[in-house]
Design an enzyme around this catalytic site. Structure first.
Site, short mmCIF file in Angstrom:
data_model
loop_
_atom_site.label_atom_id
_atom_site.label_comp_id
_atom_site.label_asym_id
_atom_site.label_seq_id
_atom_site.Cartn_x
_atom_site.Cartn_y
_atom_site.Cartn_z
N LYS A 125 0.91 -1.25 -0.10
CA LYS A 125 -0.02 0.01 0.07
C LYS A 125 0.83 1.20 -0.02
O LYS A 125 1.96 1.34 0.56
CB LYS A 125 -0.94 0.05 1.41
CG LYS A 125 -0.28 0.11 2.73
CD LYS A 125 -0.03 1.59 3.09
CE LYS A 125 -1.14 2.41 2.84
NZ LYS A 125 -0.73 3.80 3.21
N THR A 156 9.59 1.74 1.75
CA THR A 156 8.50 2.63 1.64
C THR A 156 7.14 2.18 1.96
O THR A 156 6.62 0.90 1.51
CB THR A 156 8.65 2.85 -0.08
OG1 THR A 156 7.65 3.76 -0.52
CG2 THR A 156 8.19 1.54 -0.99
N GLU A 166 -0.82 10.10 -4.99
CA GLU A 166 -2.02 10.63 -4.82
C GLU A 166 -2.27 11.67 -5.80
O GLU A 166 -1.65 12.79 -6.13
CB GLU A 166 -1.99 11.58 -3.49
CG GLU A 166 -2.05 10.44 -2.26
CD GLU A 166 -1.67 10.84 -0.87
OE1 GLU A 166 -2.25 10.39 0.19
OE2 GLU A 166 -1.07 11.98 -0.82
N ASN A 171 -4.53 16.15 -0.01
CA ASN A 171 -3.78 16.08 1.39
C ASN A 171 -4.21 17.45 2.07
O ASN A 171 -3.91 17.47 3.33
CB ASN A 171 -2.29 16.26 0.88
CG ASN A 171 -1.67 15.02 0.52
OD1 ASN A 171 -1.45 14.18 1.42
ND2 ASN A 171 -1.43 14.76 -0.52
N THR A 213 -10.04 14.85 7.27
CA THR A 213 -11.27 15.10 7.42
C THR A 213 -12.22 14.09 6.18
O THR A 213 -13.14 14.39 5.98
CB THR A 213 -11.83 16.60 7.23
OG1 THR A 213 -11.16 17.24 5.85
CG2 THR A 213 -11.18 17.34 8.61
#
Length: 409
Positions: free
Chosen positions: A185, A196, A282, A404, A409
């Site tokens: 992951k 990593t 991401e 990010n 949240t």
């Protein structure tokens, strides 16, 4: 040591961490996340020889401390328990107690020695574990060896990842089939110096922990250490390999006549997982591979390649399909190794843009078309020696900021 390029190893596209003999896995929803699976386990039928590499962050998370203690005891691990949603990092004495409790609870559930259990966590830093949910989740774990059990584990360890990362390879050693599977992951906070994020490798090879550690460190330097997404290193990064010996081959060591085959298999497994992590960065839309050659040493080539692929200016140019090779020059210029600025070749894909440090004319339209692909290759030749190396990363998009900016949240 260069990555082996022989063809003695076969990829098994449908394989997983459960393809090697004698391994089971599980993943459940313990309630650490709203609805997704968040607690997983890999279990070997017998204690397995183990090796691992860890983040070099000064703030190593509690699970890493516990896992290092377990492996140092006998070099054996029979199970690894992993949770997502909470990193259990920067949590002081309570975090360490919780990591030990995770180890004990898993050992009790499956009647294992506590020191034969490794612990790993991933998620938000600075929050305490919800141990009541962890305890109940461990009770729910029922490891099996079907494909769905592997998928359950792989799902349970994800955080901001968009896809599962897995691979599997086999080879014939001593006339018998040896298999190796990997699961990982990671999509952010990836700029490691030893490992990593989280990666787990299973194999039915027969090898002592010390020789496995030697192989893993060598291979990690050329694979997991050569990826970067955002230049940040996590507190929880770890690569862990379990070898239970059930293939029945003779014990592997650097003196074994087919040691290179095992190294090739571990190299391919590690490189595949590393590239999958980089590709799933991401907000990423493109996987970038940088290949540098013509340096005085392989270490120089790997360092320069990683400097290029880690440059935010290079990453944003790739995202915008802008063939601005000046940004590549800028990244090379920051490297610590000696560079002859009068003899540099640069190409993006098939398009040579710089030859012996002299700009070449090229079609912006053709370059833009190439840079619109999902896989981008940058090649650099420095005319200084025989060194070569690669690094992998991804582009930097608007979505990276969005993800990010609201991670908690």
């Amino acid at each position: 040591m260069q990555l082996v390029t022989q063809t003695k190893v076969t990829e098994l596209p449908m394989g997983s961490i459960l393809t090697p003999k004698g391994f089971r896995a599980a993943g459940v929803h313990a309630g650490l996340r709203y609805s997704k699976k968040d607690l997983g386990m890999i279990l070997s039928d017998t204690p397995a020889q183990c090796a691992a590499v860890y983040t070099t962050s000064h703030f190593q998370a509690a699970p890493l401390i516990v896992t290092q203690e377990s492996i140092a005891s006998e070099g054996l691990i029979q199970a690894v328990i992993v949770n997502s949603a909470c990193a259990n990092a920067c949590t002081g004495d309570q975090g360490l107690k919780d990591a030990y409790q995770m180890r004990k609870s898993a050992a009790d559930k499956f009647n294992l020695k506590e020191l034969h259990v490794a612990v790993a966590s991933t998620g938000v830093i600075g929050e305490y574990m919800q141990m009541d949910k962890i305890e109940e989740g461990i009770k729910m774990l029922e490891p099996g060896n079907e494909a769905l059990h592997s998928e359950d584990f792989q799902t349970a360890i994800l955080t901001t990842d968009l896809v599962m990362k897995k691979c599997c390879y086999s080879a014939v050693i001593d006339g018998k089939t040896v298999t190796m599977g990997g699961s990982a992951k990671g999509s952010g906070m990836i700029h490691p110096n030893m490992a990593t994020m989280l990666a787990f490798v299973t194999t039915d090879a027969n090898i002592d922990s010390s020789d496995l550690q030697l192989a893993l460190k060598q291979v990690t330097d050329q694979t997991f250490n050569q990826i970067t997404v955002d230049g940040d290193t996590s507190t929880n990064d770890m690569v862990l390999v379990m070898a239970n010996g059930t293939s029945g081959i003779n014990k592997l060591s650097p003196d074994h006549p087919e040691w290179d085959v095992f190294i090739e298999m571990l190299s391919k497994t590690s490189e595949s997982l590393a590239k999958q992590i980089a590709k799933d960065g991401e907000g990423a839309t493109k996987l970038i591979e940088v290949e540098v050659s013509g340096t005085k040493s392989d270490d120089d080539a790997r360092m320069i390649a990683k400097q290029i692929v880690g440059s935010n200016l290079v990453k944003t140019a790739i995202y915008g399909a802008d063939a601005n090779w000046g940004r590549i020059i800028g990244a090379i210029g920051q490297c610590q190794s000696a560079i002859d600025p009068s003899s540099v070749d640069i190409a993006i894909g098939p398009i040579v843009m710089l030859k012996n440090s002299e700009p070449l004319a090229f079609s912006e339209e053709v370059a833009k078309e190439y840079l619109s692909n999902a896989f981008i290759q940058i090649t650099v030749y420095l005319h200084q020696g025989e060194g070569k190396g690669k690094a992998w990363g991804c582009d930097l998009s608007y979505d990276y900021v969005k993800i990010n900016a609201s991670y908690r949240t």
